[in-house]
Design a protein around this motif. Structure first.
Motif, short mmCIF file in Angstrom:
data_model
loop_
_atom_site.label_atom_id
_atom_site.label_comp_id
_atom_site.label_asym_id
_atom_site.label_seq_id
_atom_site.Cartn_x
_atom_site.Cartn_y
_atom_site.Cartn_z
N ALA A 52 -51.36 14.19 -20.37
CA ALA A 52 -51.19 15.52 -20.96
C ALA A 52 -52.48 15.89 -21.69
O ALA A 52 -53.14 15.03 -22.28
CB ALA A 52 -50.02 15.52 -21.93
N ALA A 53 -52.83 17.16 -21.66
CA ALA A 53 -54.02 17.66 -22.33
C ALA A 53 -53.62 18.68 -23.38
O ALA A 53 -52.46 19.10 -23.45
CB ALA A 53 -54.95 18.30 -21.30
N PRO A 112 -45.06 22.08 -22.70
CA PRO A 112 -43.69 21.74 -22.32
C PRO A 112 -42.69 22.51 -23.19
O PRO A 112 -43.07 23.23 -24.12
CB PRO A 112 -43.62 20.24 -22.61
N ILE A 113 -41.42 22.33 -22.91
CA ILE A 113 -40.35 22.93 -23.70
C ILE A 113 -39.87 21.92 -24.75
O ILE A 113 -39.61 20.76 -24.44
CB ILE A 113 -39.16 23.36 -22.80
N PHE A 114 -39.76 22.37 -25.99
CA PHE A 114 -39.33 21.57 -27.14
C PHE A 114 -37.84 21.76 -27.36
O PHE A 114 -37.36 22.89 -27.38
CB PHE A 114 -40.12 22.05 -28.37
N PHE A 120 -43.78 24.43 -26.68
CA PHE A 120 -44.43 23.49 -27.60
C PHE A 120 -45.92 23.59 -27.33
O PHE A 120 -46.36 23.40 -26.19
CB PHE A 120 -43.89 22.09 -27.27
N PHE A 121 -46.69 23.94 -28.34
CA PHE A 121 -48.13 24.08 -28.18
C PHE A 121 -48.83 22.86 -28.76
O PHE A 121 -48.85 22.67 -29.97
CB PHE A 121 -48.64 25.35 -28.88
N LEU A 146 -52.83 10.89 -24.08
CA LEU A 146 -51.42 11.02 -23.71
C LEU A 146 -51.24 10.68 -22.23
O LEU A 146 -51.05 11.56 -21.40
CB LEU A 146 -50.91 12.42 -24.02
N GLU A 147 -51.31 9.41 -21.91
CA GLU A 147 -51.04 8.92 -20.56
C GLU A 147 -49.54 8.66 -20.45
O GLU A 147 -48.89 8.35 -21.45
CB GLU A 147 -51.78 7.60 -20.32
#
Length: 98
Positions: free
Chosen positions: A21-22, A27-29, A40-41, A49-50
């Motif tokens: 993830a960058a 995604p949705i929180f 979600f920012f 975040l692997e």
């Protein structure tokens, strides 16, 4: 409202997220599996975040009013891409914005 959280991406088995993830990840929180969700920012990452990894992040929500009284230290949450839960988190610190 910004908050610091410990985030752990699920492993890539079973069709989960395959790539890291960058900061641009959105995604949705959700606080519960069935509850309301909002974008979600991811604002800052302390580490990588692997899939399967864990690190501290700074984040904010598109619609924090949906979670009034729930964005508090020690609250656990999930992050979703469509119906798939791809990360678990716990809020560590909350920074109120004026």
């Amino acid at each position: 409202m910004r908050f610091k959280a410990q985030l752990r991406l699920t492993t890539s088995e079973g069709g989960r997220r395959q790539t890291p993830a960058a900061v641009s990840w959105r995604p949705i929180f959700r606080v519960t599996d069935e509850g309301d969700g909002t974008s979600f920012f991811l604002e800052a990452v302390d580490g990588t975040l692997e899939p399967g990894a864990s690190c501290e992040v700074w984040a904010s929500l598109l619609s924090p009013h949906l979670f009034a009284g729930q964005i508090l230290p020690n609250v656990r949450f999930g992050l979703y891409e469509g119906p798939r839960r791809v990360a678990d988190g716990v809020i560590l610190e909350v920074m109120q914005q004026d």
